[in-house]
Structures are given as structure tokens and as C-alpha cells.
Write a protein that holds these residues in place. Structure first.
Motif, PDB file in Angstrom:
ATOM      1  N   SER A 242      12.237 -12.624   1.495  1.00 44.49           N
ATOM      2  CA  SER A 242      12.862 -11.297   1.573  1.00 44.49           C
ATOM      3  C   SER A 242      12.404 -10.423   0.407  1.00 44.49           C
ATOM      4  CB  SER A 242      14.390 -11.422   1.574  1.00 44.49           C
ATOM      5  OG  SER A 242      14.874 -11.914   0.330  1.00 44.49           O
ATOM      6  N   VAL A 243      12.261 -11.008  -0.781  1.00 48.00           N
ATOM      7  CA  VAL A 243      11.749 -10.251  -1.930  1.00 48.00           C
ATOM      8  C   VAL A 243      10.299  -9.850  -1.689  1.00 48.00           C
ATOM      9  CG1 VAL A 243      11.217 -10.364  -4.403  1.00 48.00           C
ATOM     10  CG2 VAL A 243      13.329 -11.383  -3.529  1.00 48.00           C
ATOM     11  N   ILE A 244       9.501 -10.799  -1.173  1.00 47.70           N
ATOM     12  CA  ILE A 244       8.092 -10.523  -0.905  1.00 47.70           C
ATOM     13  C   ILE A 244       7.953  -9.414   0.144  1.00 47.70           C
ATOM     14  CG2 ILE A 244       5.965 -11.509   0.017  1.00 47.70           C
ATOM     15  CD1 ILE A 244       6.799 -14.186  -1.216  1.00 47.70           C
ATOM     16  N   ALA A 245       8.838  -9.419   1.160  1.00 45.94           N
ATOM     17  CA  ALA A 245       8.777  -8.395   2.202  1.00 45.94           C
ATOM     18  C   ALA A 245       9.052  -7.005   1.629  1.00 45.94           C
ATOM     19  CB  ALA A 245       9.775  -8.720   3.312  1.00 45.94           C
ATOM     20  N   LEU A 246      10.062  -6.886   0.788  1.00 49.69           N
ATOM     21  CA  LEU A 246      10.355  -5.596   0.154  1.00 49.69           C
ATOM     22  C   LEU A 246       9.210  -5.154  -0.747  1.00 49.69           C
ATOM     23  CD1 LEU A 246      14.124  -6.104  -0.768  1.00 49.69           C
ATOM     24  CD2 LEU A 246      13.196  -4.575   0.987  1.00 49.69           C
ATOM     25  N   TYR A 247       8.653  -6.110  -1.463  1.00 53.05           N
ATOM     26  CA  TYR A 247       7.500  -5.832  -2.324  1.00 53.05           C
ATOM     27  C   TYR A 247       6.333  -5.313  -1.493  1.00 53.05           C
ATOM     28  CZ  TYR A 247       4.330  -6.833  -6.304  1.00 53.05           C
ATOM     29  OH  TYR A 247       3.436  -6.738  -7.336  1.00 53.05           O
ATOM     30  N   GLY A 248       6.051  -5.998  -0.364  1.00 58.12           N
ATOM     31  CA  GLY A 248       4.947  -5.587   0.496  1.00 58.12           C
ATOM     32  C   GLY A 248       5.176  -4.243   1.157  1.00 58.12           C
ATOM     33  N   LEU A 249       6.447  -3.885   1.382  1.00 61.71           N
ATOM     34  CA  LEU A 249       6.747  -2.600   2.007  1.00 61.71           C
ATOM     35  C   LEU A 249       6.332  -1.428   1.123  1.00 61.71           C
ATOM     36  CD1 LEU A 249       8.070  -1.567   4.631  1.00 61.71           C
ATOM     37  CD2 LEU A 249      10.219  -1.407   3.381  1.00 61.71           C
ATOM     38  N   GLY A 250       6.276  -1.636  -0.197  1.00 57.53           N
ATOM     39  CA  GLY A 250       5.863  -0.571  -1.100  1.00 57.53           C
ATOM     40  C   GLY A 250       4.390  -0.587  -1.419  1.00 57.53           C
ATOM     41  N   HIS A 251       3.645  -1.522  -0.822  1.00 59.22           N
ATOM     42  CA  HIS A 251       2.212  -1.649  -1.103  1.00 59.22           C
ATOM     43  C   HIS A 251       1.402  -0.666  -0.264  1.00 59.22           C
ATOM     44  CE1 HIS A 251      -1.775  -3.340  -1.567  1.00 59.22           C
ATOM     45  NE2 HIS A 251      -1.832  -3.551  -0.261  1.00 59.22           N
ATOM     46  N   ILE A 252       0.564   0.115  -0.923  1.00 59.44           N
ATOM     47  CA  ILE A 252      -0.357   1.008  -0.232  1.00 59.44           C
ATOM     48  C   ILE A 252      -1.697   0.309  -0.109  1.00 59.44           C
ATOM     49  CG2 ILE A 252      -1.603   3.201  -0.348  1.00 59.44           C
ATOM     50  CD1 ILE A 252       0.736   4.453  -1.690  1.00 59.44           C
ATOM     51  N   ASN A 253      -2.217   0.234   1.116  1.00 54.64           N
ATOM     52  CA  ASN A 253      -3.481  -0.456   1.365  1.00 54.64           C
ATOM     53  C   ASN A 253      -4.600   0.131   0.519  1.00 54.64           C
ATOM     54  OD1 ASN A 253      -6.125  -0.962   3.016  1.00 54.64           O
ATOM     55  ND2 ASN A 253      -4.627  -2.405   3.822  1.00 54.64           N
ATOM     56  N   GLU A 254      -5.493  -0.746   0.035  1.00 54.04           N
ATOM     57  CA  GLU A 254      -6.588  -0.274  -0.817  1.00 54.04           C
ATOM     58  C   GLU A 254      -7.539   0.667  -0.079  1.00 54.04           C
ATOM     59  OE1 GLU A 254      -7.852  -4.295   0.848  1.00 54.04           O
ATOM     60  OE2 GLU A 254      -6.042  -3.331   0.109  1.00 54.04           O
ATOM     61  N   SER A 255      -7.524   0.622   1.261  1.00 54.77           N
ATOM     62  CA  SER A 255      -8.340   1.572   2.030  1.00 54.77           C
ATOM     63  C   SER A 255      -7.899   3.011   1.771  1.00 54.77           C
ATOM     64  CB  SER A 255      -8.235   1.261   3.523  1.00 54.77           C
ATOM     65  OG  SER A 255      -8.726  -0.026   3.801  1.00 54.77           O
ATOM     66  N   LEU A 256      -6.589   3.203   1.560  1.00 58.87           N
ATOM     67  CA  LEU A 256      -6.102   4.544   1.257  1.00 58.87           C
ATOM     68  C   LEU A 256      -6.483   4.965  -0.161  1.00 58.87           C
ATOM     69  CD1 LEU A 256      -2.567   4.628   2.907  1.00 58.87           C
ATOM     70  CD2 LEU A 256      -4.713   5.558   3.746  1.00 58.87           C
ATOM     71  N   LEU A 257      -6.627   4.004  -1.062  1.00 63.37           N
ATOM     72  CA  LEU A 257      -7.113   4.335  -2.393  1.00 63.37           C
ATOM     73  C   LEU A 257      -8.558   4.808  -2.322  1.00 63.37           C
ATOM     74  CD1 LEU A 257      -6.367   4.332  -5.421  1.00 63.37           C
ATOM     75  CD2 LEU A 257      -7.275   2.004  -5.541  1.00 63.37           C
ATOM     76  N   GLU A 258      -9.335   4.151  -1.480  1.00 60.76           N
ATOM     77  CA  GLU A 258     -10.716   4.586  -1.261  1.00 60.76           C
ATOM     78  C   GLU A 258     -10.740   5.963  -0.593  1.00 60.76           C
ATOM     79  OE1 GLU A 258     -14.839   2.796   0.731  1.00 60.76           O
ATOM     80  OE2 GLU A 258     -12.976   1.659   0.815  1.00 60.76           O
ATOM     81  N   ALA A 259      -9.813   6.178   0.345  1.00 56.70           N
ATOM     82  CA  ALA A 259      -9.729   7.495   0.987  1.00 56.70           C
ATOM     83  C   ALA A 259      -9.343   8.567  -0.019  1.00 56.70           C
ATOM     84  CB  ALA A 259      -8.704   7.452   2.125  1.00 56.70           C
TER      85      ALA A 259
END
Length: 435
Positions: A242-259
């Protein structure tokens, strides 16, 4: 490189006024779909690898699919063909990821498990860093000749697959015998239970109907066994998830960093440097954070990763169109990625029963598939409807809330380093997970 090629395909098929808008939308949609697809595949490969004598065959098959996909990408000229070959690449990644992580868990000493995962991640990211740097140099030298670059990548992948097959021994799955004996016992019990029923049906049903009934019964037994394995993971395992899921929900994919790099003025070749720097940052951080996790526990490293992600989001939020901010964010996001792909994987292994490591990774990756799809769709929509800064601000807000909830959700066993836990277990304190 995939995102740069996608950008090129959209350039060829759409006018400039539509190109940038479509790039952000297609980028978010395809990144989320492909990542979710890869995670779902990992569920099945993880479960199957628990019942294999060696996990090497599954890992080899995944490597071969990745090499074939890179070869196919070199001949793509449309977004559809590029998406299909990238899907094959993600399929290969999904096939090998869970068995590979489970194999690392099998071979790692409990007291240094996170360090082992961190070292493996460092080596993978070193290869990614060198590959991205080489891709940048080749794009500059060849005038953005994608075909030549992907052909070279396919050759390197094929060589690495051959090296894995020839030089890595087939480590016997140490838990396969346990899982096999339990499965055999369950099958014997089920057979004994259905024996009277079978004798009665033999006199009443034709042979084909008997075979069909046996197949359906076997399928139901397999599903029942899988559900039993899922339930046997325990409360602490799902609290950690459950902690990992909340953590992952705030993760922005690195493809968007490249964008974002392309949006603030980077060229297509220069945008690959963003990926290279992110990989180099993970390479530097993964092993030290793994050792830190072994000593102080998951709560400490999770907090560091979350703080680093928030810092990277804030840099991008307040820097405007300053190109150097993208590189600064890569440094912070590298710490975040090192936690996601090191201590987080170690937490999954540590909370799971020893004979179900592959199944545990399958559950973990299935959950991450849902989270990745939701997060990518959410951030892509916010980026499209508002701005990039709104997406980065939302990410920071989600992670701050997660940091507040983590001490309440994370089980007590995850807040203690494994070295201290080993000492406590020896003194009669903490107990290891039951098989």
C-alpha cells in the motif's frame, strides 16, 4: 530513444501546429499502456518461475524478445509499427523481470539483500548510461539515423543474450522442491476428493466429456491454488504494498521528463542526454542506498526517495523554461529511482514466503501496472489541460501526503534494518517469514 523516434514519426504525419500537442498526449498514453502491459506480463512470468527448476529459461526468453524488438524498431516508419515493436520489447521485459528479481532474491544473503539489488540496479543503469551516451554520439554523427542506432542496439542485445546463455550457470531454484511438494500434496488431496465423483461420471459420460470436465477441474484447482498463494503473503506484505502504491502514484514517467526537455528547447539528440544523466545518477546512488536500507530499514530509504522526488518536482515547478533545471531534476530523480528499483524490490522479497518469491513479484508488478496506468493518464491529462508545472506540483503533493501516511501504514518489521533484525531474531526477538 523510443520517445525521440515517436516524435519523428509524428513530425512525418502531422503539421507542426498539431505535432507538439499530439506528442504529449501520445507520449503519456503509450508510456502508460506499455508500462502496464509489461507489469501484467510480470505477474504470469513470476508465478510460473516459482514452479520451474531454474529461472534461466524465462530470463533468456525475455532477453531474446528485447533483441528482436530493437531490430524491428529500426524499420518502423509509422506510430503504429513503432508501438507494436515497443510492445514486444515491453513483453520481453515483462517475461524476464520477475524471474530475474526472484533469482537475485534467491541468491542474496538476507543481511545484504538490498545491497545486492542495488548493485544489480547500478550495473543495469551503467549499461543504460553508456548506451544513451553512445546513442547521442551516433545521432550527432549520423544525422539522426535511427535505423543504424537501433540495429546497433539489437546487435548489442543479441551479444548480451548469448553471453548470458553461455556464461551464466542454470542456478537451481532452491524453493521449487518446496513448491512442488506442496502442489503435489494439493493435487493428491483434490484427486482423492474427486475420486468417487470420477468413478460415477466414468459410467455416465463419454470420453470427450470426461476430458473436458478434467480440464475445467484442473483449471479451477490452479486458480484456487493461486488465490491461496496470494492470501498466504500476509498482512505485512500488503501493508508494504500500500505504501509502494501511493509512492508509485506520485511518480512521473521518465518519458515525460524527456518530453519536458524537448519542450524547453532541447533537440532530439540532446534529449537523450537527459536519460543518460538519470541513469548515471541511479548508478551512483543504487548500491549505497541498498547498504543504507540493509542497516536502517525500508522506512529510512523510502523517506529519502520520496524527499528526492519532491525536490526534483519543485525544481521543475519553479524553474520555468530554464534548460539546466532538467539536469538538476535528473540528479534528484536518480535517488528516487534507486529506491524504487532497489530497496523496494528487497522489501517485496523480504515480506514474501520464501517459496513464493516469483509470485510476490508478480503481485507487486500487477499492482504497479494499475498504478502506472493511473499515474501516467493523470499526469498526462493535467499536463495537456493545464501545464507541465501543474503536473509536477500534483506529483509533489501526492508524495508529501504519502510521506505523512508512511509511518502509519508501513509494518514495524520494515522499519528495522535487516542486520539489526538478524540480531533480534538470534536473541529470540523478530522471527523470519515462514515458508
Amino acid at each position: 530513444m523510443y520517445m525521440a523516434m515517436l516524435y519523428r514519426c509524428l513530425q512525418l504525419s502531422h503539421p507542426p501546429c498539431v505535432e507538439a500537442l499530439l506528442y504529449r498526449s501520445v507520449c503519456c498514453l503509450t508510456a502508460g499502456m506499455l508500462e502496464a502491459f509489461s507489469y501484467v506480463v510480470r505477474m504470469f512470468s513470476g508465478v510460473i518461475s516459482d514452479h520451474m527448476a531454474s529461472r534461466k529459461a524465462a530470463i533468456t526468453a525475455g532477453f531474446m524478445m528485447g533483441a528482436a524488438a530493437k531490430f524491428g524498431m529500426s524499420f518502423c516508419t509509422t506510430t503504429i509499427s513503432l508501438f507494436m515493436t515497443k510492445a514486444i520489447d515491453r513483453l520481453g521485459n515483462g517475461v524476464q523481470a520477475a524471474p530475474r528479481d526472484a533469482l537475485i532474491g534467491d541468491l542474496s544473503p538476507s543481511s545484504s539483500r538490498s545491497a545486492c539489488f542495488g548493485f544489480a540496479q547500478s550495473m543495469r543503469k551503467w549499461g543504460s548510461f553508456m548506451g544513451a551516451g553512445l546513442a547521442f554520439a551516433l545521432m550527432k554523427a549520423s544525422g539522426n539515423n535511427y535505423r543504424a542506432i537501433f540495429l546497433l542496439a539489437a546487435g548489442v542485445s543479441a551479444l548480451s543474450t548469448c553471453a548470458f546463455v553461455l556464461f551464466v550457470p542454470s542456478h537451481k531454484n532452491p524453493n521449487q522442491q518446496v513448491a512442488g511438494s506442496k502442489a503435489a500434496a494439493s493435487a493428491a488431496a483434490a484427486a482423492a476428493q474427486h475420486q468417487p465423483e470420477k468413478q460415477q461420471q466414468t459410467q455416465q459420460q463419454p470420453f470427450v466429456q470426461q476430458q473436458e470436465a478434467a480440464g475445467v477441474r484442473q483449471l479451477l484447482d490452479n486458480v484456487s491454488a493461486l488465490l491461496k498463494d496470494v492470501r498466504s503473503m500476509g498482512v505485512d506484505f500488503y501493508r508494504t504494498l500500500s505504501v509502494i502504491a501511493l509512492y508509485g502514484l506520485g511518480h512521473i514517467n521518465e518519458s515525460l521528463l524527456e518530453a519536458r526537455a524537448i519542450e524547453v528547447g532541447f533537440g532530439k539528440a540532446e534529449s537523450t542526454l537527459v536519460v543518460a544523466l538519470l541513469c548515471f545518477s541511479v548508478f551512483l546512488c543504487a548500491y549505497p542506498l541498498g547498504r543504507l536500507d540493509d542497516k536502517y530499514g525500508h522506512a529510512t530509504t523510502f523517506a529519502l526517495g520520496m524527499a528526492a522526488l519532491v525536490a526534483g518536482d519543485l525544481v521543475l515547478l519553479f524553474s520555468g523554461a530554464w534548460p539546466a533545471a532538467v539536469f538538476a531534476a535528473c540528479g534528484f530523480w536518480g535517488v528516487h529511482w534507486a529506491v524504487v528499483q532497489g530497496p523496494m524490490l528487497s522489501a517485496v522479497v523480504g515480506m514474501a514466503p520464501p517459496h513464493l518469491k516469483g509470485t510476490a513479484f508478480g503481485i507487486f508488478y500487477t499492482m504497479m501496472a494499475v498504478v502506472a496506468m493511473v499515474a501516467n493518464t493523470m499526469f498526462g491529462s493535467v499536463w495537456h489541460m493545464h501545464s507541465a508545472t501543474a503536473a509536477f506540483g500534483l506529483s509533489a503533493l501526492i508524495i508529501v501526503v504519502t510521506m505523512v501516511l508512511t509511518p502509519l501504514l508501513l509494518p514495524a518489521s520494515a522499519k528495522v534494518g535487516r542486520r539489526a533484525a538478524a540480531g533480534g531474531a538470534a536473541a529470540g526477538g523478530l522471527k523470519p517469514a515462514a515458508a
